[in-house]
Design an enzyme around this catalytic site. Sequence first.
Site, PDB file in Angstrom:
ATOM      1  N   GLY A 144      29.501  58.106  38.568  1.00 25.48           N
ATOM      2  CA  GLY A 144      29.960  58.450  36.911  1.00 25.48           C
ATOM      3  C   GLY A 144      28.516  58.266  35.941  1.00 25.48           C
ATOM      4  O   GLY A 144      28.541  59.051  35.172  1.00 25.48           O
ATOM      5  N   CYS A 145      28.006  56.956  36.318  1.00 32.42           N
ATOM      6  CA  CYS A 145      27.355  56.353  34.945  1.00 32.42           C
ATOM      7  C   CYS A 145      26.094  58.016  35.407  1.00 32.42           C
ATOM      8  O   CYS A 145      24.963  58.278  34.418  1.00 32.42           O
ATOM      9  CB  CYS A 145      26.471  55.453  35.604  1.00 32.42           C
ATOM     10  SG  CYS A 145      27.447  53.828  34.971  1.00 32.42           S
TER      11      CYS A 145
END
Length: 154
Positions: free
Chosen positions: A45-46
């Site tokens: 996600g990051c």
Amino acid sequence: MPRLNTGAPAPDFTLVDQDGASVSLADFRGRRLIAFFYPAAMTPGCTTEACDFRDSVAPLQSAGYTVVGISRDDPGKLREFRERDGLPYDLLSDPDHSVHEAYGAWGEKMNYGKVVEGVIRSTFVIDEDGTLAHTLYNVKATGHVARIRTLLGV
């Protein structure tokens, strides 16, 4: 942690970047800043969020914005993340999460149905004078940068 409101002064900070250099909020006075807080470098996600900022950095810079990412990762991991994904902006290390706390980007959250304490994915747009122009909490990694660009008209 209490959340910050639009129009409030952005909390001052001094953190170390991916190269070990000190970076302070004061360094950005006279410029507009987008500071995004993310849980951990090189996680799916990051990486999505960081690469979305990378892919939008040119229009954001053309509109007068500087982008920085802030996480609890150490400078070495931030440097690796930046190099691996070609991120053209600085990544700042906040290992004790004190800056996260000052911005309300640390606290209880739901993670896979459990309440845990940790990073609350958040983004702050800070005006030239150090005032919070936008405060965005609990953002999703996917589509978040497009939302910011729409919000800013960029």
